[in-house]
Design a protein around this motif. Structure first.
Motif, PDB file in Angstrom:
ATOM      1  N   TYR A 177       0.838  -1.203   0.000  1.00 53.90           N
ATOM      2  CA  TYR A 177       0.000   0.000   0.000  1.00 53.90           C
ATOM      3  C   TYR A 177       0.874   1.254   0.000  1.00 53.90           C
ATOM      4  N   CYS A 178       1.903   1.256   0.837  1.00 54.75           N
ATOM      5  CA  CYS A 178       2.800   2.411   0.901  1.00 54.75           C
ATOM      6  C   CYS A 178       3.535   2.583  -0.425  1.00 54.75           C
ATOM      7  N   ARG A 179       3.999   1.470  -0.994  1.00 55.15           N
ATOM      8  CA  ARG A 179       4.751   1.527  -2.250  1.00 55.15           C
ATOM      9  C   ARG A 179       3.873   1.979  -3.416  1.00 55.15           C
ATOM     10  N   ASN A 180       2.650   1.454  -3.496  1.00 56.34           N
ATOM     11  CA  ASN A 180       1.811   1.696  -4.680  1.00 56.34           C
ATOM     12  C   ASN A 180       0.886   2.900  -4.561  1.00 56.34           C
ATOM     13  N   ARG A 181       0.531   3.289  -3.314  1.00 54.45           N
ATOM     14  CA  ARG A 181      -0.439   4.371  -3.145  1.00 54.45           C
ATOM     15  C   ARG A 181       0.165   5.643  -2.539  1.00 54.45           C
ATOM     16  N   ILE A 182       1.155   5.500  -1.658  1.00 53.80           N
ATOM     17  CA  ILE A 182       1.688   6.668  -0.952  1.00 53.80           C
ATOM     18  C   ILE A 182       2.961   7.207  -1.600  1.00 53.80           C
ATOM     19  N   TYR A 183       3.919   6.342  -1.896  1.00 54.87           N
ATOM     20  CA  TYR A 183       5.164   6.817  -2.507  1.00 54.87           C
ATOM     21  C   TYR A 183       4.941   7.583  -3.820  1.00 54.87           C
ATOM     22  N   PRO A 184       3.992   7.159  -4.675  1.00 59.48           N
ATOM     23  CA  PRO A 184       3.784   7.922  -5.922  1.00 59.48           C
ATOM     24  C   PRO A 184       3.362   9.371  -5.706  1.00 59.48           C
ATOM     25  N   LEU A 185       2.951   9.732  -4.488  1.00 57.19           N
ATOM     26  CA  LEU A 185       2.586  11.115  -4.210  1.00 57.19           C
ATOM     27  C   LEU A 185       3.806  12.024  -4.185  1.00 57.19           C
ATOM     28  N   GLY A 186       5.010  11.432  -4.128  1.00 54.57           N
ATOM     29  CA  GLY A 186       6.233  12.220  -4.166  1.00 54.57           C
ATOM     30  C   GLY A 186       6.568  12.924  -2.866  1.00 54.57           C
ATOM     31  N   LEU A 187       6.041  12.458  -1.752  1.00 55.00           N
ATOM     32  CA  LEU A 187       6.291  13.084  -0.455  1.00 55.00           C
ATOM     33  C   LEU A 187       7.590  12.562   0.156  1.00 55.00           C
ATOM     34  N   PRO A 188       8.184  13.298   1.084  1.00 55.46           N
ATOM     35  CA  PRO A 188       9.372  12.777   1.790  1.00 55.46           C
ATOM     36  C   PRO A 188       9.065  11.462   2.494  1.00 55.46           C
ATOM     37  N   ASN A 189      10.102  10.652   2.694  1.00 54.82           N
ATOM     38  CA  ASN A 189       9.904   9.331   3.303  1.00 54.82           C
ATOM     39  C   ASN A 189       9.188   9.407   4.640  1.00 54.82           C
ATOM     40  N   GLY A 190       9.601  10.360   5.490  1.00 53.12           N
ATOM     41  CA  GLY A 190       9.005  10.453   6.821  1.00 53.12           C
ATOM     42  C   GLY A 190       7.511  10.710   6.763  1.00 53.12           C
ATOM     43  N   ILE A 191       7.098  11.614   5.879  1.00 52.26           N
ATOM     44  CA  ILE A 191       5.665  11.916   5.742  1.00 52.26           C
ATOM     45  C   ILE A 191       4.926  10.726   5.139  1.00 52.26           C
ATOM     46  N   SER A 192       5.560  10.058   4.154  1.00 54.12           N
ATOM     47  CA  SER A 192       4.936   8.883   3.539  1.00 54.12           C
ATOM     48  C   SER A 192       4.678   7.800   4.571  1.00 54.12           C
ATOM     49  N   HIS A 193       5.669   7.557   5.421  1.00 56.60           N
ATOM     50  CA  HIS A 193       5.520   6.514   6.435  1.00 56.60           C
ATOM     51  C   HIS A 193       4.493   6.928   7.489  1.00 56.60           C
ATOM     52  N   PHE A 194       4.426   8.226   7.820  1.00 55.00           N
ATOM     53  CA  PHE A 194       3.420   8.710   8.780  1.00 55.00           C
ATOM     54  C   PHE A 194       2.009   8.512   8.232  1.00 55.00           C
ATOM     55  N   LEU A 195       1.804   8.869   6.964  1.00 55.96           N
ATOM     56  CA  LEU A 195       0.478   8.695   6.366  1.00 55.96           C
ATOM     57  C   LEU A 195       0.088   7.217   6.310  1.00 55.96           C
ATOM     58  N   THR A 196       1.069   6.372   6.017  1.00 54.01           N
ATOM     59  CA  THR A 196       0.788   4.934   6.008  1.00 54.01           C
ATOM     60  C   THR A 196       0.387   4.458   7.397  1.00 54.01           C
ATOM     61  N   ALA A 197       1.111   4.931   8.415  1.00 55.79           N
ATOM     62  CA  ALA A 197       0.788   4.545   9.794  1.00 55.79           C
ATOM     63  C   ALA A 197      -0.617   4.985  10.170  1.00 55.79           C
TER      64      ALA A 197
END
Length: 338
Positions: A177-197
């Motif tokens: 989910y993080c790889r396919n839905r969140i990372y494509p948003l182009g956000l920094p890693n920390g924010i991407s992982h926070f949104l996933t959490a």
């Protein structure tokens, strides 16, 4: 003098044997910005041999070439998936005739679990400079032995795949989910992982369902020789040989060389207890309801279309096609002091 290699070009040199070989994947996230600096660093250091690959199928050829050079240290510059492919070639390809050099890993991917476990964090060029300095002397004070995981079975696995961290059940769904839905948003890693959490908490703790949230976990059956089967739905499943885990804790390994297994049933309070215990460094020291922690030589994971991710690469268990995890022969790694 040896020069930096790009995409497997011919090596050039005057006979000076490089002390360090660097295998780079230009497509790893960190390398998109850092690779020009790494190439410039290579140009300035004739005892560093650089080989770049853009596809996993090129790593076998890369290892065969690197083996001919006989470096004192092999550094992998890429994400966990690149490291996994390199380890698989080192173990299964037998390019080094049983005398593989110690391996170091630069922090160049999204999660960098393997690099983190080996003490490499921050600027990859600075880490490479430290590794080059270490290679000038005796490597033994910096060398640690790590057990590896050999994955076979499932749908489409043609030979054992070697890695160090496997996520399954709900954890694999979250990683995808993080790889396919969140990372494509182009956000920094920390924010991407926070949104996933946040998405995980909404889905698993509050029990909400929506197309934009991670999917529900599928039933699994897990077999180990040391005990009976564990069956059900799990919000988190991990198998690793790493000392540092995804939740910044450890499970207190008691037997050297064992596969460390953690599974948390899909119950809100079980997940909360497991996370709290891990953050306090107490996971595995006391029994928690819905939390299974074991150490084993072999682990079998069976389920219908259930995904697992081994160091960035996904595999699928099918009906009658379970995934089997075994201990692989250990390799030496260079660990930088924190």
């Amino acid at each position: 003098m040896p020069e930096c290699r790009a995409m497997g070009g011919e090596a050039k040199g005057t006979g000076l044997r490089p002390r360090v070989a660097l295998l780079s994947n230009p497509r790893s996230t960190g390398n998109l910005a850092q690779l020009p600096r790494i190439r410039a660093f290579c140009d300035a250091h004739p005892d560093l041999f650089h080989y770049e690959v853009e596809h996993s199928w090129q790593i076998g050829e890369a290892m065969a070439t690197i083996a001919k050079i006989g470096p004192k240290l092999l550094v992998v510059n890429g994400g966990d998936g690149t490291v996994q492919a390199a380890l698989t070639e080192m173990v299964s390809g037998d390019h080094f005739g049983g005398r593989a050099p110690p391996v170091a890993v630069l922090p160049s991917g999204k999660t960098n679990l393997i690099a983190l476990d080996l003490g490499a964090a921050g600027d990859p060029v600075a880490a490479l400079e430290r590794l080059l300095a270490v290679a000038q002397g005796d490597l033994s004070p910096h060398t640690v032995e790590r057990e590896l995981i050999a994955l076979t079975g499932g749908e489409g696995a043609s030979r054992p795949v070697i890695g160090m961290f496997l996520g399954g059940a709900g954890l694999a769904d979250i990683m995808l989910y993080c790889r396919n839905r969140i990372y494509p948003l182009g956000l920094p890693n920390g924010i991407s992982h926070f949104l996933t959490a946040v998405a995980v908490i909404v889905r698993q703790v509050f029990g909400l369902h929506a197309s934009f949230l991670p999917p529900a976990a599928k039933p699994l059956s897990i077999q180990m020789k040391s005990r009976g089967p564990i069956q059900g739905k799990f919000s988190l499943l991990m198998v690793t040989t790493l000392e540092k885990l995804l939740l910044s804790g450890d499970i207190g390994a008691h037997r050297a060389g064992q596969l460390k297994f953690v599974a948390v049933e899909e119950k809100p309070w079980s997940l909360i207890r497991a996370i709290a215990a891990s953050l306090r460094g107490r996971l595995g020291r006391h029994q928690l309801d819905g939390v299974h922690i074991e150490e084993a030589d072999e682990i079998e994971i069976d389920g219908d279309q259930s995904e697992v991710i081994l160091d960035g690469e996904s595999f699928r268990a099918g009906v009658g096609k379970p995934i089997l995890l075994k201990r692989a022969a250990p390799l030496a790694f260079v660990k930088l002091a924190a």
